[in-house]
Design a protein around this motif. Structure first.
Motif, mmCIF file in Angstrom:
data_model
loop_
_atom_site.group_PDB
_atom_site.id
_atom_site.type_symbol
_atom_site.label_atom_id
_atom_site.label_comp_id
_atom_site.label_asym_id
_atom_site.label_seq_id
_atom_site.Cartn_x
_atom_site.Cartn_y
_atom_site.Cartn_z
ATOM 1 N N PHE A 127 5.261 -5.972 1.519
ATOM 2 C CA PHE A 127 5.002 -6.413 0.148
ATOM 3 C C PHE A 127 5.899 -5.660 -0.825
ATOM 4 N N THR A 128 6.161 -6.314 -1.968
ATOM 5 C CA THR A 128 6.917 -5.707 -3.056
ATOM 6 C C THR A 128 6.056 -5.721 -4.319
ATOM 7 N N LYS A 129 6.618 -5.206 -5.407
ATOM 8 C CA LYS A 129 5.906 -5.192 -6.677
ATOM 9 C C LYS A 129 5.479 -6.608 -7.084
ATOM 10 N N GLU A 130 6.347 -7.576 -6.775
ATOM 11 C CA GLU A 130 6.064 -8.972 -7.147
ATOM 12 C C GLU A 130 4.904 -9.557 -6.349
ATOM 13 N N THR A 131 4.624 -8.999 -5.175
ATOM 14 C CA THR A 131 3.530 -9.521 -4.340
ATOM 15 C C THR A 131 2.402 -8.494 -4.228
ATOM 16 N N LEU A 132 2.248 -7.687 -5.289
ATOM 17 C CA LEU A 132 1.242 -6.619 -5.295
ATOM 18 C C LEU A 132 -0.161 -7.152 -5.025
ATOM 19 N N GLU A 133 -0.560 -8.203 -5.720
ATOM 20 C CA GLU A 133 -1.927 -8.720 -5.578
ATOM 21 C C GLU A 133 -2.189 -9.217 -4.162
ATOM 22 N N GLU A 134 -1.191 -9.881 -3.570
ATOM 23 C CA GLU A 134 -1.346 -10.331 -2.181
ATOM 24 C C GLU A 134 -1.520 -9.130 -1.246
ATOM 25 N N GLY A 135 -0.782 -8.054 -1.550
ATOM 26 C CA GLY A 135 -0.896 -6.853 -0.745
ATOM 27 C C GLY A 135 -2.272 -6.210 -0.842
ATOM 28 N N LEU A 136 -2.810 -6.143 -2.054
ATOM 29 C CA LEU A 136 -4.157 -5.582 -2.242
ATOM 30 C C LEU A 136 -5.199 -6.406 -1.497
ATOM 31 N N SER A 137 -5.029 -7.707 -1.540
ATOM 32 C CA SER A 137 -5.940 -8.597 -0.816
ATOM 33 C C SER A 137 -5.806 -8.395 0.696
ATOM 34 N N TYR A 138 -4.571 -8.226 1.158
ATOM 35 C CA TYR A 138 -4.316 -8.021 2.590
ATOM 36 C C TYR A 138 -4.966 -6.724 3.061
ATOM 37 N N ILE A 139 -4.894 -5.671 2.244
ATOM 38 C CA ILE A 139 -5.512 -4.392 2.594
ATOM 39 C C ILE A 139 -6.999 -4.571 2.845
ATOM 40 N N ARG A 140 -7.662 -5.328 1.967
ATOM 41 C CA ARG A 140 -9.119 -5.517 2.075
ATOM 42 C C ARG A 140 -9.518 -6.295 3.329
ATOM 43 N N GLN A 141 -8.553 -6.970 3.926
ATOM 44 C CA GLN A 141 -8.844 -7.762 5.123
ATOM 45 C C GLN A 141 -8.643 -6.972 6.414
ATOM 46 N N GLN A 142 -8.137 -5.734 6.285
ATOM 47 C CA GLN A 142 -7.801 -4.957 7.471
ATOM 48 C C GLN A 142 -8.980 -4.130 7.981
ATOM 49 N N THR A 143 -8.785 -3.568 9.152
ATOM 50 C CA THR A 143 -9.737 -2.629 9.738
ATOM 51 C C THR A 143 -9.263 -1.211 9.447
ATOM 52 N N LEU A 144 -10.166 -0.347 9.057
ATOM 53 C CA LEU A 144 -9.815 1.041 8.760
ATOM 54 C C LEU A 144 -9.556 1.828 10.043
ATOM 55 N N PRO A 145 -8.705 2.873 9.986
ATOM 56 C CA PRO A 145 -7.839 3.257 8.863
ATOM 57 C C PRO A 145 -6.646 2.311 8.711
ATOM 58 N N ILE A 146 -5.970 2.413 7.564
ATOM 59 C CA ILE A 146 -4.847 1.541 7.232
ATOM 60 C C ILE A 146 -3.590 2.390 7.070
ATOM 61 N N VAL A 147 -2.495 1.909 7.626
ATOM 62 C CA VAL A 147 -1.223 2.636 7.549
ATOM 63 C C VAL A 147 -0.331 1.990 6.484
ATOM 64 N N LEU A 148 0.172 2.813 5.564
ATOM 65 C CA LEU A 148 1.129 2.363 4.552
ATOM 66 C C LEU A 148 2.447 3.071 4.806
ATOM 67 N N LYS A 149 3.540 2.300 4.845
ATOM 68 C CA LYS A 149 4.856 2.887 5.107
ATOM 69 C C LYS A 149 5.839 2.472 4.025
ATOM 70 N N ALA A 150 6.493 3.459 3.415
ATOM 71 C CA ALA A 150 7.607 3.148 2.528
ATOM 72 C C ALA A 150 8.707 2.503 3.360
#
Length: 431
Positions: A127-150
């Protein structure tokens, strides 16, 4: 051969140490090097990304072989620069071009590469800044823990493991909107968390063939018991007991060979090292990440275990003759403990006098410099976050660990810090 080694860290000191053991090494220059490399060759005051000065130096000194240690000059295209010059193009060089270096330079690129070529890895989306909302929604659909990578280079610190959704969303926004990792986090990869035991596999590639070097396990977090933030690496051990022949055959068949064939299929020339970060998940290897160079500090545990001529390996990579190279491995085990400046991986001070570096009666260890320099009188000072890597060897893993810590305990500076538990998890596996 006249050899130019590019870099200034512990990996480069270990490279210099191994290169100078070869009868093929006529002269060794290190740009810019550190206090440790200065005892093995001639340090050259040229930064790793100053391609013009590096090229001019190669011509002035009639360099035969360039070995690129760190990732940044590779991602920026040092090979492309040399190959585009009529004067430089015939100099042998170890390291991929800009396109191949994207396997490390862009997490999104590498994940797409793995997906395209059927290489097992964690599920993901970018995801990028332009797809921020989609990314936030995608996070909520995942199983914990969640990995974020630059997506880009972040000096080994651009990976976050979040244990609740609010934390993950906040970190995701900070990465994209506030530039937590600078330009590296202009794109963020959200990835499935894999459970298992990590290890690093190092492969030499010459475009046609490959040689798998000794594997290692590193320790990325700052604190004992893998606590605290990620660092560039706090220690390493080699070999890794669970990486037996059956597991390594899966690594060859499911990861290494598909990677080599994928590079060919995508028309990506590759002559250099590739470091494959793996997760052993219930006996099967999954790729966590690619690095397009040897790892640091894993190199300090891996290179002592290589018995065969290292310059011959480097030359074989650069001339696409790996099929003629036979890798010899020393039977001992190795353990590396990284000594860092107080405050690392956050703010830390430089210029501290390092005591205890004199020759020691402790002969079953090596001291590899990373962030060091010398003052006018030759006193060795701290000059980085990760300052030294102390590698112990031994017939058994416990021996290697004990020998490493015995040497660590002889070295001191104001604010020194190191983990006390390097290799302890491996000892539990052995038991």
């Amino acid at each position: 051969m006249k050899i130019l080694l590019i870099g200034s860290g512990g990996r480069e000191h270990a490279f210099a140490w191994k290169i100078t053991q070869s009868t093929h090494c006529e002269e060794l220059y290190i740009a810019p090097g550190n206090a440790g490399t200065s005892t093995l060759g001639e340090n050259v005051s040229i930064e790793v990304n100053d391609f013009e000065k590096l090229g001019s130096f190669c011509l002035k000194k009639a360099i035969n072989l360039v070995v690129v240690g760190p990732e940044e000059p590779l991602v920026r295209g040092i090979r492309d620069y040399f190959e585009a010059s009529d004067e430089l193009k015939d100099i042998l060089l170890v390291g991929p071009g800009r396109l191949g270096a994207q396997l490390e330079g862009s997490k999104d690129f590498s994940k797409q590469f793995m997906a395209r070529h059927g290489i097992p890895t964690a599920a993901y989306q970018s995801f990028t800044k332009e797809t921020l909302e989609e990314g936030l929604s995608y996070i909520r659909q995942q199983t914990l823990p969640i990995v974020l990578k630059a997506d880009g280079l972040a000096a080994g610190k651009g990976v976050l493991i979040c244990n609740d959704f609010d934390e993950a969303c906040a970190e995701f926004e900070e990465m994209l909107l506030k530039g937590k990792f600078g330009t590296a986090s202009q794109k963020v990869v959200i990835e499935e968390f894999l459970t298992g035991i990590e290890l690093s596999v190092f492969v030499a590639l010459d475009g046609s063939d490959y040689v798998i070097l000794p594997e290692a396990k590193d320790y990325k977090r700052i604190g004992d018991n893998d606590s605290g933030p990620n660092t560039g690496g706090m220690g390493a051990v080699s070999p890794v007991p669970f990486a037996d022949e059956a597991f390594m055959q899966k690594v060859r068949d499911n990861v290494v060979l598909p990677t080599l064939l994928g590079l060919r299929k995508d028309n990506i020339p590759y002559q250099g090292f590739i470091f494959i970060g793996l997760m052993n998940k219930a006996g099967d290897p999954y790729v966590i990440e690619y690095n397009v160079r040897m790892g640091d500090p894993e190199t300090q545990a891996v290179l002592p275990r290589i018995k065969s001529d290292f310059v011959e390996l480097l030359s074989s990579i650069a001339t696409s003759t790996l099929c003629q190279y036979t890798l010899g491995i020393n039977p001992f085990t190795a353990a590396t403990v990284v000594m860092v400046a107080g405050g690392y991986p956050d703010a830390y001070e430089k210029g501290k006098h390092i005591q205890g570096l004199e020759e020691s009666s402790q002969t079953e260890s090596w001291v590899f410099h990373a962030g060091t320099s010398t003052d006018e009188s030759g006193v060795v000072l701290t000059n980085g976050g990760r300052v030294l890597g102390i590698t112990g060897k031994g017939e058994e893993m416990q021996d290697a660990i004990s020998n490493a810590y015995a040497r660590v305990n002889q070295i001191q500076w104001d604010g020194v810090y190191y983990r006390k538990d390097i290799g302890q998890d491996i000892l539990q596996v052995i038991k």
